[in-house]
Design a protein around this motif. Structure first.
Motif, PDB file in Angstrom:
ATOM      1  N   TYR A   1       0.955  -1.272   0.210  1.00 38.21           N
ATOM      2  CA  TYR A   1      -0.193  -0.123  -0.182  1.00 38.21           C
ATOM      3  C   TYR A   1       0.927   1.275   0.053  1.00 38.21           C
ATOM      4  O   TYR A   1       0.436   2.352   0.135  1.00 38.21           O
ATOM      5  CB  TYR A   1      -0.861  -0.044   1.123  1.00 38.21           C
ATOM      6  CG  TYR A   1      -1.738  -1.264   1.508  1.00 38.21           C
ATOM      7  CD1 TYR A   1      -2.770  -1.552   0.390  1.00 38.21           C
ATOM      8  CD2 TYR A   1      -1.534  -2.076   2.223  1.00 38.21           C
ATOM      9  CE1 TYR A   1      -3.435  -2.830   0.538  1.00 38.21           C
ATOM     10  CE2 TYR A   1      -2.400  -3.271   2.416  1.00 38.21           C
ATOM     11  CZ  TYR A   1      -3.317  -3.678   1.782  1.00 38.21           C
ATOM     12  OH  TYR A   1      -4.118  -4.699   1.755  1.00 38.21           O
TER      13      TYR A   1
ATOM     14  N   GLY B   1       1.466   4.877  -6.401  1.00 37.43           N
ATOM     15  CA  GLY B   1       0.918   6.115  -7.106  1.00 37.43           C
ATOM     16  C   GLY B   1       1.766   6.623  -8.271  1.00 37.43           C
ATOM     17  O   GLY B   1       1.191   7.132  -9.073  1.00 37.43           O
TER      18      GLY B   1
ATOM     19  N   LYS C   1      -0.961  -0.031 -14.027  1.00 41.62           N
ATOM     20  CA  LYS C   1      -2.462   0.685 -14.179  1.00 41.62           C
ATOM     21  C   LYS C   1      -3.311  -0.631 -14.740  1.00 41.62           C
ATOM     22  O   LYS C   1      -4.136  -0.580 -15.378  1.00 41.62           O
ATOM     23  CB  LYS C   1      -2.453   1.451 -15.235  1.00 41.62           C
ATOM     24  CG  LYS C   1      -1.906   2.906 -14.501  1.00 41.62           C
ATOM     25  CD  LYS C   1      -2.098   4.047 -15.704  1.00 41.62           C
ATOM     26  CE  LYS C   1      -1.216   3.916 -16.937  1.00 41.62           C
ATOM     27  NZ  LYS C   1      -1.102   4.890 -17.860  1.00 41.62           N
TER      28      LYS C   1
ATOM     29  N   PHE D   1      -6.761  -2.104  -9.927  1.00 43.36           N
ATOM     30  CA  PHE D   1      -7.167  -1.116  -9.367  1.00 43.36           C
ATOM     31  C   PHE D   1      -7.951  -1.732  -7.791  1.00 43.36           C
ATOM     32  O   PHE D   1      -8.834  -0.938  -7.157  1.00 43.36           O
ATOM     33  CB  PHE D   1      -8.079   0.017  -9.829  1.00 43.36           C
ATOM     34  CG  PHE D   1      -7.303   0.422 -11.068  1.00 43.36           C
ATOM     35  CD1 PHE D   1      -6.057   0.537 -11.080  1.00 43.36           C
ATOM     36  CD2 PHE D   1      -7.924   1.205 -12.110  1.00 43.36           C
ATOM     37  CE1 PHE D   1      -5.317   1.129 -12.114  1.00 43.36           C
ATOM     38  CE2 PHE D   1      -7.383   1.767 -13.105  1.00 43.36           C
ATOM     39  CZ  PHE D   1      -6.087   1.834 -13.232  1.00 43.36           C
TER      40      PHE D   1
ATOM     41  N   GLN E   1      -1.061  -2.168  -6.689  1.00 40.10           N
ATOM     42  CA  GLN E   1      -0.753  -1.018  -7.455  1.00 40.10           C
ATOM     43  C   GLN E   1      -1.322   0.452  -6.798  1.00 40.10           C
ATOM     44  O   GLN E   1      -1.228   1.127  -7.329  1.00 40.10           O
ATOM     45  CB  GLN E   1      -1.088  -1.394  -8.833  1.00 40.10           C
ATOM     46  CG  GLN E   1      -0.483  -2.399  -9.378  1.00 40.10           C
ATOM     47  CD  GLN E   1      -1.059  -2.802 -10.771  1.00 40.10           C
ATOM     48  OE1 GLN E   1      -1.533  -2.055 -11.623  1.00 40.10           O
ATOM     49  NE2 GLN E   1      -0.594  -3.925 -11.216  1.00 40.10           N
ATOM     50  N   CYS E   2      -1.984   0.269  -5.872  1.00 38.06           N
ATOM     51  CA  CYS E   2      -2.466   1.314  -5.193  1.00 38.06           C
ATOM     52  C   CYS E   2      -1.954   1.784  -3.921  1.00 38.06           C
ATOM     53  O   CYS E   2      -1.579   1.285  -3.057  1.00 38.06           O
ATOM     54  CB  CYS E   2      -4.038   1.323  -5.116  1.00 38.06           C
ATOM     55  SG  CYS E   2      -4.848   0.699  -6.633  1.00 38.06           S
TER      56      CYS E   2
ATOM     57  N   TYR F   1      -8.111   6.570  -9.802  1.00 34.51           N
ATOM     58  CA  TYR F   1      -8.730   6.180  -8.692  1.00 34.51           C
ATOM     59  C   TYR F   1      -8.997   4.786  -8.207  1.00 34.51           C
ATOM     60  O   TYR F   1      -9.218   4.035  -9.210  1.00 34.51           O
ATOM     61  CB  TYR F   1      -9.837   6.946  -8.213  1.00 34.51           C
ATOM     62  CG  TYR F   1     -10.046   7.482  -6.841  1.00 34.51           C
ATOM     63  CD1 TYR F   1      -9.163   8.196  -6.038  1.00 34.51           C
ATOM     64  CD2 TYR F   1     -11.129   6.695  -6.176  1.00 34.51           C
ATOM     65  CE1 TYR F   1      -9.197   8.421  -4.817  1.00 34.51           C
ATOM     66  CE2 TYR F   1     -11.218   7.099  -4.629  1.00 34.51           C
ATOM     67  CZ  TYR F   1     -10.331   7.950  -4.062  1.00 34.51           C
ATOM     68  OH  TYR F   1     -10.311   8.054  -2.806  1.00 34.51           O
ATOM     69  N   ARG F   2      -8.688   4.243  -7.054  1.00 31.82           N
ATOM     70  CA  ARG F   2      -9.340   2.950  -6.796  1.00 31.82           C
ATOM     71  C   ARG F   2     -10.451   2.656  -7.053  1.00 31.82           C
ATOM     72  O   ARG F   2     -11.746   3.460  -6.778  1.00 31.82           O
ATOM     73  CB  ARG F   2      -8.752   2.769  -5.347  1.00 31.82           C
ATOM     74  CG  ARG F   2      -9.362   1.248  -4.723  1.00 31.82           C
ATOM     75  CD  ARG F   2      -9.234   1.249  -3.352  1.00 31.82           C
ATOM     76  NE  ARG F   2      -9.665   0.091  -2.851  1.00 31.82           N
ATOM     77  CZ  ARG F   2     -10.122  -0.430  -1.524  1.00 31.82           C
ATOM     78  NH1 ARG F   2      -9.562   0.658  -0.596  1.00 31.82           N
ATOM     79  NH2 ARG F   2     -10.483  -1.329  -1.118  1.00 31.82           N
TER      80      ARG F   2
ATOM     81  N   GLU G   1      -6.485   6.987  -1.959  1.00 31.69           N
ATOM     82  CA  GLU G   1      -6.975   5.462  -2.913  1.00 31.69           C
ATOM     83  C   GLU G   1      -6.493   5.951  -3.921  1.00 31.69           C
ATOM     84  O   GLU G   1      -7.276   5.914  -5.007  1.00 31.69           O
ATOM     85  CB  GLU G   1      -8.259   5.063  -2.484  1.00 31.69           C
ATOM     86  CG  GLU G   1      -8.445   4.828  -0.986  1.00 31.69           C
ATOM     87  CD  GLU G   1      -9.788   4.063  -0.638  1.00 31.69           C
ATOM     88  OE1 GLU G   1      -9.556   3.184   0.181  1.00 31.69           O
ATOM     89  OE2 GLU G   1     -10.612   4.497  -1.046  1.00 31.69           O
TER      90      GLU G   1
ATOM     91  N   CYS H   1      -4.615   4.988  -7.589  1.00 32.84           N
ATOM     92  CA  CYS H   1      -3.809   3.909  -8.021  1.00 32.84           C
ATOM     93  C   CYS H   1      -2.680   4.252  -9.172  1.00 32.84           C
ATOM     94  O   CYS H   1      -1.584   3.522  -9.525  1.00 32.84           O
ATOM     95  CB  CYS H   1      -4.783   2.846  -9.007  1.00 32.84           C
ATOM     96  SG  CYS H   1      -5.900   2.118  -7.738  1.00 32.84           S
ATOM     97  N   GLU H   2      -2.736   5.511  -9.684  1.00 29.88           N
ATOM     98  CA  GLU H   2      -1.761   5.822 -10.386  1.00 29.88           C
ATOM     99  C   GLU H   2      -2.044   7.517 -10.666  1.00 29.88           C
ATOM    100  O   GLU H   2      -2.850   7.947 -10.829  1.00 29.88           O
ATOM    101  CB  GLU H   2      -1.545   5.346 -11.723  1.00 29.88           C
ATOM    102  CG  GLU H   2      -0.228   5.867 -12.641  1.00 29.88           C
ATOM    103  CD  GLU H   2       0.803   5.177 -11.880  1.00 29.88           C
ATOM    104  OE1 GLU H   2       2.026   5.579 -12.168  1.00 29.88           O
ATOM    105  OE2 GLU H   2       0.843   3.933 -11.165  1.00 29.88           O
TER     106      GLU H   2
END
Length: 180
Positions: A38, A43, A48, A51, A57-58, A87-88, A172, A174-175
């Motif tokens: 986490y 980020g 990607k 998610f 990956q987030c 976003y997640r 939250e 993810c990228e």
């Protein structure tokens, strides 16, 4: 003719933007836990494809907090053009019943030369999205110059936020892509 093609190719390349946040140092206030799964660096790792909570990956932040802050250090001062946030979603349809929408509402983006958002300039503040309109991939033009891009979200407390908002604030992400 060949020199004209080379010249036009160079002009095209000189106007392309690159993701200057990719694999740069990142930080978050109130991490979910200390597991790498986490970590704030998730980020800006370029991944990607997953998610979800357990996809690794987030960026996830702790529960029951009224502020959420995440930033990336671009390591140099850049002219920023555009910021995109993935976003997640937990890999489920992004519809009003998806609980992650409520966590994203009301967020802000700042560009600064320090890690303090108040030293920087506001790039974007969500005042218009709701559970129906908030996108899972957010994109905004941000014509600012700086070294840090800061995601910030806050809540006033249970029952004191706008309708549809989660009572707590979360990172939250993810990228986060910063094009400059």
């Amino acid at each position: 003719m060949a020199s004209l093609c080379v010249f036009l190719g160079l002009v095209t390349l000189s106007h392309a933007y690159e993701n200057v946040a990719l694999n740069k140092p990142a930080y978050q206030l109130h991490p979910y836990n200390t597991e790498e799964q986490y970590d704030a660096s998730n980020g800006v790792d370029g991944l990607k494809t997953n998610f979800s909570n357990f996809g690794g990956q987030c960026v996830l932040s702790a529960n029951n907090k009224y502020t959420a802050t995440w930033w990336v250090n671009l390591t140099s001062i850049y002219n920023i053009y555009n910021i995109t946030i993935f976003y997640r979603t937990d890999n489920v349809p992004w519809q009003p019943t998806n609980g992650y929408r409520a966590r994203f509402l009301g967020f802000s983006l700042y560009v600064s030369n320090t890690t303090d958002r108040l030293d920087g300039k506001l790039c974007f503040k969500d005042t218009n999205f709701n559970l129906t309109t908030i996108p899972p991939i957010f994109n905004t033009t941000c014509l600012l110059r700086g070294q840090y891009v800061i995601y910030y979200n806050e809540r006033k407390g249970v029952g004191e936020n706008p309708i549809g908002y989660d009572p707590y604030a979360f990172n939250e992400l993810c990228e986060v892509e910063v094009f400059g």
